[in-house]
Design a protein around this motif. Structure first.
Motif: not given
Length: 97
Positions: A82-88, A90-93
């Motif tokens: 939730e704290k990650i700003k990079d959506e790409n 974030k989606g991969e994780i």
């Protein structure tokens, strides 16, 4: 209701460690919303036998979680994601878990 959701989450993580009969009972009760009486009639066993097996399954799921902690770790990872700003990224994780 909270237990219902908790056991469903544990089942998603640990169902491969259960016997086929345990999976059938769990899925009929938790996913297919069958009553103990309906299940007993369907499987030609007593209502108490179904109740006992469901108790064994939920105890096993709790034991697996106590030993491996996958549900707890998954929730911790989701909070970090939730704290990650990079959506790409974030989606991969999120796909990994």
């Amino acid at each position: 209701m909270e237990d219902f959701v908790y056991f469903n989450n544990l089942y998603d993580l640990y169902n491969c460690l259960l016997t086929s009969k345990q999976k059938m009972y769990f899925e009929d009760y938790y996913f297919n919303n069958l009553s103990l009486s309906e299940m007993a009639e369907s499987y030609k066993v007593s209502r108490n036998a179904i109740f006992k097996q469901l108790h064994i399954v939920t105890d096993k799921l709790k034991e697996y979680e106590n030993k491996m902690g996958l549900f707890k770790k998954k929730n911790q990872l989701l909070k970090i994601i939730e704290k990650i700003k990079d959506e790409n990224i974030k989606g991969e994780i999120e796909e990994l878990i």
